[in-house]
Design a protein around this motif. Structure first.
Motif, PDB file in Angstrom:
ATOM      1  N   SER A 282       0.816  -1.217   0.000  1.00 54.09           N
ATOM      2  CA  SER A 282       0.000   0.000   0.000  1.00 54.09           C
ATOM      3  C   SER A 282       0.847   1.263   0.000  1.00 54.09           C
ATOM      4  O   SER A 282       0.436   2.282  -0.557  1.00 54.09           O
ATOM      5  N   CYS A 283       2.027   1.215   0.628  1.00 52.58           N
ATOM      6  CA  CYS A 283       2.883   2.402   0.754  1.00 52.58           C
ATOM      7  C   CYS A 283       4.284   2.074   0.237  1.00 52.58           C
ATOM      8  O   CYS A 283       5.241   1.963   1.018  1.00 52.58           O
ATOM      9  N   PRO A 284       4.448   1.915  -1.071  1.00 60.84           N
ATOM     10  CA  PRO A 284       5.748   1.487  -1.596  1.00 60.84           C
ATOM     11  C   PRO A 284       6.826   2.559  -1.556  1.00 60.84           C
ATOM     12  O   PRO A 284       7.997   2.250  -1.785  1.00 60.84           O
ATOM     13  N   ARG A 285       6.450   3.825  -1.276  1.00 62.36           N
ATOM     14  CA  ARG A 285       7.433   4.906  -1.284  1.00 62.36           C
ATOM     15  C   ARG A 285       7.959   5.244   0.103  1.00 62.36           C
ATOM     16  O   ARG A 285       8.562   6.299   0.305  1.00 62.36           O
ATOM     17  N   LEU A 286       7.747   4.373   1.064  1.00 62.47           N
ATOM     18  CA  LEU A 286       8.226   4.628   2.422  1.00 62.47           C
ATOM     19  C   LEU A 286       9.742   4.766   2.435  1.00 62.47           C
ATOM     20  O   LEU A 286      10.469   3.920   1.917  1.00 62.47           O
ATOM     21  N   THR A 287      10.212   5.833   3.075  1.00 68.49           N
ATOM     22  CA  THR A 287      11.649   6.003   3.319  1.00 68.49           C
ATOM     23  C   THR A 287      11.983   5.828   4.796  1.00 68.49           C
ATOM     24  O   THR A 287      13.118   5.492   5.127  1.00 68.49           O
ATOM     25  N   LEU A 288      11.024   6.083   5.677  1.00 64.61           N
ATOM     26  CA  LEU A 288      11.217   5.916   7.119  1.00 64.61           C
ATOM     27  C   LEU A 288      10.070   5.088   7.668  1.00 64.61           C
ATOM     28  O   LEU A 288       8.910   5.460   7.508  1.00 64.61           O
ATOM     29  N   LEU A 289      10.400   3.985   8.315  1.00 62.10           N
ATOM     30  CA  LEU A 289       9.387   3.110   8.907  1.00 62.10           C
ATOM     31  C   LEU A 289       9.867   2.674  10.279  1.00 62.10           C
ATOM     32  O   LEU A 289      10.926   2.054  10.404  1.00 62.10           O
ATOM     33  N   ARG A 290       9.088   3.003  11.300  1.00 63.29           N
ATOM     34  CA  ARG A 290       9.445   2.640  12.667  1.00 63.29           C
ATOM     35  C   ARG A 290       8.241   1.979  13.335  1.00 63.29           C
ATOM     36  O   ARG A 290       7.246   2.645  13.648  1.00 63.29           O
TER      37      ARG A 290
END
Length: 721
Positions: free
Chosen positions: A274-282
């Motif tokens: 759903s969110c393929p452009r994530l650069t930061l994931l915590r």
């Protein structure tokens, strides 16, 4: 500059400078206080400072006439970051239909029409003073504050941070806190709820009710201060579907496999799709850490992570902080290096088998050569050989942290820092079984002259005998291969002596080369963790005796004071020993996790007032201390965190303090002590423990009106410099 203008020998040379040059001069001043002092030197610099100011944080009470009747020239047309989260005392709402007004108003403050008119006027004045606000932080006790403020900057507002530590109003519909901003701010792209006390059930209804606004969000921080639970798998997937353009996502999640809908491989795949452009994931698990024997295997697997990483090619910052085990994680880390080449910051919790270091070739996390920051928690099979391999493979590593990694010894730390001496600037080593303070500081000798930030557990006891397999990478026959077992064959050691960091001869050369450093000459920030009742006194003798540039220190005390032996009348915590650090100006003393008796104590036990005396004694000897953040100890049975009389008296003797932030409450008659501190300029009481009591009067004699009177007295005091 002020002296030149006041000399009376003619016009100031500043009056002849062209406007671009004045703006260039201000551009060199980044500190707020320096800009203020420069602006007071002449009217042209004052006007230029207001025209170029980009950020401001306000404090005080906006309902008083002093705030509302500011001069007409008090406008900041270029200011785009405005912090109103501290503008009203004691966490009371900035604008609300239920808040009481001060006695400066002649009309009935509780009349609905009068309150609405007052709120609209305050919001209009704020919009007049700051017309171009794009980033706003505000304390939102209830939605009425945002209902009044948000429309004033609806065209420009793209970032909002909500702050609330008081309890969520029980009669609010789900999502009502977020509804005003999602409805009235079409340009909103970033929403920060990291300091906002609400329920996880409030997030999804608000996003689902405003799909257009949710789709525009690129930054979503759902840290939810004080959250006791996290998002389940279907919640996380639904949030991702509502916000497909997210580039940054922070959220607490339930990874516990005992929950029916815990986050596992399928939930992570759905999030990435759903969110393929994530650069930061915590993603973190907001529960108390379990012991190794109580942890179970999480629903997240190495195979699922490989697929997950393949769907996030732009990932740069990843946090997966679980409280349950992810086994055989080395293949997943190798996939991370291949599929996410931009990853620079990595935090992992309860990942086992991160780096086996079984052969000369690098494996697991050691192949992530682009990492600049690496943090590992509860990695039970992480060994000294693993750290040596990480030191060889992660050539850009500038920040390194481990916590509760029980097989790591000082030898492994030394191998890592020796290999990364040219890059490593920040190190954190907390609660590792075979690492006491002295051994850890000795292991850091190779970077002693280069390290800038250090976080360490203060354990003065000698560690137990280090097992052979933990010290040199040798394992027993019954050890699993996942633990990096390679045996202790002498022939293998001879074959790899020239290429391996386990060589005893190389270890000796490292020791001879780096043990000559005697000063932590670049260290600027020091963080210490201590168990309840422990003293700080052995710190200097442990090796931190020379820190000429140390500016900031943070001390965290954790444990049950009720089980500690009663200290002698002359024993103290040891703050006076910090006087050896000549430029120390900022300190954080956090006793919030030190639990004791607040009101009554059985015979032979100390109440919290006496423990505060123990911890704060000697603070007056820190002559250069400029700013102090203090969290008092607490009695969880009554949810009380309040300053005692000994604490207030000891603060009064600290004459150099200019800023004092107390994360708790105090009694009204104690405030007179703070007025006797000659340099105190900024004093705040913050009830930021979760959830803060709904009725403040139940735990303290303080009232909002008494705090306002104290603020007036403090502001009227003559302050030198």
């Amino acid at each position: 500059m002020a002296e030149v203008a006041a000399a009376g020998a003619g016009p100031s040379p500043l009056l002849d400078l062209p406007e671009p040059l004045l703006l260039l001069i201000l551009g060199f001043l980044h500190d707020s206080r320096s800009r203020h002092r420069a602006a007071l030197s002449c009217s042209r610099l004052l006007a230029a400072e207001r025209l170029t100011r980009a950020a401001m944080a306000l404090r005080g009470d906006p309902r008083t006439l002093d705030f509302l009747l500011l001069p007409p020239g008090f406008r900041f047309p270029a200011l785009h970051r405005l912090d109103l989260s501290l503008i009203s005392p004691w966490g009371h709402p900035l604008l609300s239909s239920t808040s009481a007004s001060p006695t400066t108003y002649t009309t009935d403050p509780h009349h609905p029409d009068e309150i609405a008119e007052r709120n609209a006027y305050v919001a209009a004045r704020l919009a007049h003073y700051f017309p171009a606000v794009a980033s706003l932080a505000v304390y939102s006790r209830d939605p009425s504050t945002l209902e009044t403020l948000a429309p004033r900057w609806s065209a420009t507002l793209h970032t909002i941070k909500l702050v609330r530590w008081h309890q969520r109003p029980l009669n609010l519909p789900a999502g009502a806190d977020l509804e005003p901003i999602l409805r009235t701010c079409p340009a909103l792209t970033a929403l920060d709820l990291s300091d906002f006390y609400c329920w996880t059930e409030d997030i999804l209804p608000a996003l689902a009710a405003h799909p257009a606004a949710a789709a525009k969000l690129t930054d979503l921080d759902l840290g939810l201060a004080g959250a006791g639970n996290g998002f389940l798998a279907h919640d996380l997937a639904a949030i991702a579907r509502c916000c497909p353009n997210l580039r940054k996502l922070v959220a607490p999640c339930v990874f516990n496999p005992r929950y029916d809908d815990s986050v596992g491989d399928d939930a992570l795949r759905s999030l990435a799709s759903s969110c393929p452009r994530l650069t930061l994931l915590r993603l973190t698990e907001p529960f108390e850490p379990a012991s190794a024997s109580q942890r179970e295997q999480a629903g997240v697997t190495a195979v699922g992570l490989v697929d997950f990483f393949a769907r996030l090619p732009q990932l740069e910052d990843l946090t997966l902080d679980l409280q349950h085990d992810v086994l055989e994680a080395a293949p997943a880390m190798e996939a991370l290096a291949r599929r996410c080449p931009r990853v620079r910051f990595l935090t992992l919790g309860c990942f086992q088998g991160l780096c086996k270091a079984a052969w000369v070739h690098l494996d697991g996390i050691a192949v992530c050569g682009g990492l600049e920051s690496l943090s590992m928690k509860n990695c039970q099979d992480l060994s000294d050989d693993s750290l040596a391999a990480i030191g060889r493979g992660c050539g850009r590593l500038a920040s390194f942290a481990i916590q509760r990694c029980d097989r790591v010894t000082s030898a492994g730390i030394r191998k890592l820092v020796s290999a990364r001496r040219s890059t490593l600037k920040e190190v954190s080593v907390l609660q590792c079984r075979f690492l006491n303070t002295a051994a850890c500081l000795t292991a850091l000798n190779p970077i002693r002259d280069r390290i800038e930030s250090l976080e360490i557990s203060c354990d003065w006891e000698e560690v137990e005998e280090e097992p052979a397999n933990a010290a040199n990478g040798c394992h027993h026959e019954d050890d699993e291969p996942a633990n990096g077992a390679t045996g202790c064959d002498n022939e293998d050691d001879d074959e790899t002596a020239e290429t391996s960091y386990e060589s005893a001869s190389k270890k000796c050369r490292y020791m001879e080369e780096f043990d000559n450093f005697s000063s932590w000459e670049m260290l600027r920030s020091l963080s210490l963790w201590l168990a309840a009742g422990q003293q700080l006194n052995p710190l200097i003798s442990a090796g931190l005796d020379s820190c000429p540039r140390l500016e900031e220190i943070s001390i965290k005390v954790e444990g049950d004071l009720r089980t500690c032996s009663r200290p002698s009348p002359v024993s103290v915590f040891g703050l006076s020993d910090l006087g050896a650090f000549q430029v120390l100006s900022k300190m954080k003393l956090d006793l919030s996790e030190a639990v004791g008796y607040a009101l009554t104590a059985p015979t032979g036990h100390m109440d919290l007032a006496q423990w505060e005396r123990f911890y704060l004694s000697g603070i007056e000897s820190l002559e250069n201390l400029y700013e102090l953040d203090y969290w008092p100890p607490q009695d969880r049975d009554v949810n009380q965190r309040s300053l005692s009389l000994p604490a207030v008296a000891l603060f009064q003797r600290s004459h150099g303090l200019r800023k004092l932030f107390v994360h708790g409450t105090t009694h009204e008659h104690f405030l007179s002590f703070f007025l006797k501190m000659p340099n105190l300029r900024d004093m705040q009481l913050r009830e930021d423990y979760y959830p803060a009591p709904e009725n403040d009067m139940m735990i303290t004699e303080m009232r909002p009106e008494s705090w306002l009177r104290f603020e007036v007295q403090l502001n009227n005091q003559p302050i030198p410099n």
